[in-house]
Design a protein around this motif. Sequence first.
Motif, PDB file in Angstrom:
ATOM      1  N   UNK A   1       3.125  11.121   5.491  1.00 58.57           N
ATOM      2  CA  UNK A   1       3.278   9.865   6.371  1.00 58.57           C
ATOM      3  C   UNK A   1       2.527   9.801   7.772  1.00 58.57           C
ATOM      4  N   UNK A   2       2.422  11.298   8.374  1.00 58.14           N
ATOM      5  CA  UNK A   2       1.494  11.094   9.518  1.00 58.14           C
ATOM      6  C   UNK A   2       0.245  10.592   9.472  1.00 58.14           C
ATOM      7  N   UNK A   3      -0.684  10.987   8.225  1.00 60.77           N
ATOM      8  CA  UNK A   3      -1.870  10.565   8.066  1.00 60.77           C
ATOM      9  C   UNK A   3      -1.929   9.143   7.847  1.00 60.77           C
ATOM     10  N   UNK A   4      -1.024   8.646   7.059  1.00 60.38           N
ATOM     11  CA  UNK A   4      -0.952   7.274   6.703  1.00 60.38           C
ATOM     12  C   UNK A   4      -0.700   6.300   7.909  1.00 60.38           C
ATOM     13  N   UNK A   5       0.136   6.763   8.867  1.00 62.99           N
ATOM     14  CA  UNK A   5       0.498   6.326  10.102  1.00 62.99           C
ATOM     15  C   UNK A   5      -0.875   5.870  11.111  1.00 62.99           C
ATOM     16  N   UNK A   6      -1.389   7.355  11.091  1.00 68.62           N
ATOM     17  CA  UNK A   6      -2.754   7.033  11.746  1.00 68.62           C
ATOM     18  C   UNK A   6      -3.574   6.102  11.341  1.00 68.62           C
ATOM     19  N   UNK A   7      -3.678   6.096   9.827  1.00 74.19           N
ATOM     20  CA  UNK A   7      -4.650   5.272   9.190  1.00 74.19           C
ATOM     21  C   UNK A   7      -4.240   3.553   9.582  1.00 74.19           C
TER      22      UNK A   7
ATOM     23  N   UNK B   1       1.062  -1.272  -0.044  1.00 75.77           N
ATOM     24  CA  UNK B   1       0.023  -0.055  -0.009  1.00 75.77           C
ATOM     25  C   UNK B   1       0.991   1.246  -0.173  1.00 75.77           C
ATOM     26  N   UNK B   2       1.179   1.816  -1.039  1.00 72.66           N
ATOM     27  CA  UNK B   2       2.124   3.026  -1.260  1.00 72.66           C
ATOM     28  C   UNK B   2       1.429   4.194  -1.164  1.00 72.66           C
ATOM     29  N   UNK B   3       1.828   4.941  -0.286  1.00 74.20           N
ATOM     30  CA  UNK B   3       1.397   6.451  -0.061  1.00 74.20           C
ATOM     31  C   UNK B   3       2.722   7.314  -0.515  1.00 74.20           C
ATOM     32  N   UNK B   4       2.182   8.295  -1.382  1.00 72.96           N
ATOM     33  CA  UNK B   4       3.017   9.121  -2.184  1.00 72.96           C
ATOM     34  C   UNK B   4       3.326  10.301  -1.210  1.00 72.96           C
TER      35      UNK B   4
ATOM     36  N   UNK C   1      -6.401   0.721  10.488  1.00 72.29           N
ATOM     37  CA  UNK C   1      -6.982  -0.560   9.716  1.00 72.29           C
ATOM     38  C   UNK C   1      -7.070   0.034   8.151  1.00 72.29           C
ATOM     39  N   UNK C   2      -6.575   1.189   7.836  1.00 70.18           N
ATOM     40  CA  UNK C   2      -6.753   1.835   6.542  1.00 70.18           C
ATOM     41  C   UNK C   2      -5.902   1.372   5.546  1.00 70.18           C
ATOM     42  N   UNK C   3      -5.079   0.786   6.120  1.00 65.99           N
ATOM     43  CA  UNK C   3      -3.754   0.430   5.009  1.00 65.99           C
ATOM     44  C   UNK C   3      -4.350  -1.120   4.505  1.00 65.99           C
ATOM     45  N   UNK C   4      -3.919  -1.516   3.498  1.00 62.15           N
ATOM     46  CA  UNK C   4      -4.363  -2.695   2.864  1.00 62.15           C
ATOM     47  C   UNK C   4      -3.049  -3.397   2.494  1.00 62.15           C
ATOM     48  N   UNK C   5      -2.407  -4.079   3.268  1.00 64.20           N
ATOM     49  CA  UNK C   5      -0.935  -4.751   2.551  1.00 64.20           C
ATOM     50  C   UNK C   5      -0.063  -3.851   3.342  1.00 64.20           C
ATOM     51  N   UNK C   6       1.285  -4.068   2.968  1.00 62.41           N
ATOM     52  CA  UNK C   6       2.486  -3.398   3.568  1.00 62.41           C
ATOM     53  C   UNK C   6       2.478  -1.994   3.365  1.00 62.41           C
ATOM     54  N   UNK C   7       2.348  -1.149   4.318  1.00 59.40           N
ATOM     55  CA  UNK C   7       2.468   0.323   4.050  1.00 59.40           C
ATOM     56  C   UNK C   7       3.672   1.055   3.693  1.00 59.40           C
ATOM     57  N   UNK C   8       3.951   1.703   2.755  1.00 64.22           N
ATOM     58  CA  UNK C   8       5.226   2.305   2.676  1.00 64.22           C
ATOM     59  C   UNK C   8       5.055   3.724   2.180  1.00 64.22           C
TER      60      UNK C   8
END
Length: 331
Positions: free
Chosen positions: A308-314, A300-303, A318-325
């Motif tokens: 990063x902060x929002x993705x980490x909170x997600x 799950x790639x966030x650009x 459980x908002x990530x789907x797969x390995x979050x990078x």
Amino acid sequence: NKQILLKSRPVGEPKESDFTLAEAPISQPGEGEVLSRTIYLSLDPYMRGLISEGESYAANVELNSVVVGGTVSQVIQSNHPQFQTGDFVLSRNGWQTYAVAKGETLRKLDPNQAPLSYSLGVLGMPGLTAYTALLDIGQPKAGETVVVSAASGAVGAVAGQIAKIKGCRVIGIVGSDDKRDYIVKELGFDVGINRKTQELDAALKAAAPDGIDVYFDNTAGVILETVLQQINLGARIPLVGLISEYNATSAPPGPNLRPLLIKRALIKGFLVSDYQHRANEFVSDVAGWLKSGQLKYQEDVVVGLENAPRAFIGLLRGENFGKLVVKVSED
Ligand code: NDP
């Protein structure tokens, strides 16, 4: 034949009125069977489970039937070639004065080896429990600290003393000052703790300043909870008994450990940092499986670093789907 029958299934602490005394004719032994007279009846915590409904590790006692139990008995009449009148046997006559049993279920006892009743205790099931659970699961090493709960009892007293024989520092937890004096002065435990009058957490810290390597658990409950806060790296905990819960009418708080005991399951702590020596084998296996398609992988790639902060909170929601990078810059 005097018998004690289970009249009602106890709720909470058993009451005398849950049992009833009855008289029945003495049965005659059939082919291959032996009639014996009960000399000693063992009373053990596991019986609490057998007289209630629900899963236990042996079959439950039916209402209006004789309560089960291990006994030392003397043969009165034998239709089995291995037993003669007068022999002493380890049997399961239960709570009654006479019983008939199949010869194969009996074990002959030598009254010259030790007092007959010892085969219900230190030389019997509780002793074997102490010996095997401590040595096989606890694996105590000289110099280690061992804690035993219900330490003056049938199992605990043997477990603690074997740990002493193996060169350990041994701390026993008991429920009275008399028991505490006994385990220290008579049995040679290094420290005794009265769980009813002493603050367990502080008493354990004082008695085991270097932490606990083996906890022989006869009780579960708050004692286990407290001990767990003081265990050392690589500690071993034979989960032997849950006596603090046997009279419980509702599930105690926290995880229910009963299935662990009954299914002989193993919970072992894990930290990946202990397994760096497997890294080469790991990379070669997993890279091969990726290549062959046996193993799939999703990212799950966030650009953008700013995301990063929002993705980490997600991630924690459980908002990530797969390995979050986070893709921070072009590769
Ligand atoms: P004990 O001779 O130790 O007698 C039971 C003791 O448990 C009591 O004297 C009391 O000691 C302690 N106790 C009772 N209620 C509580 C409580 N709420 N919290 C803490 N301790 C309590 O019995 P055994 O040696 O025969 O059995 C000890 C344990 O081993 C039991 O849990 C039993 O079920 C288990 N066991 C398991 C076996 C297995 O195969 N897994 C086989 C044999 C036994 P105190 O006053 O010191 O607190």
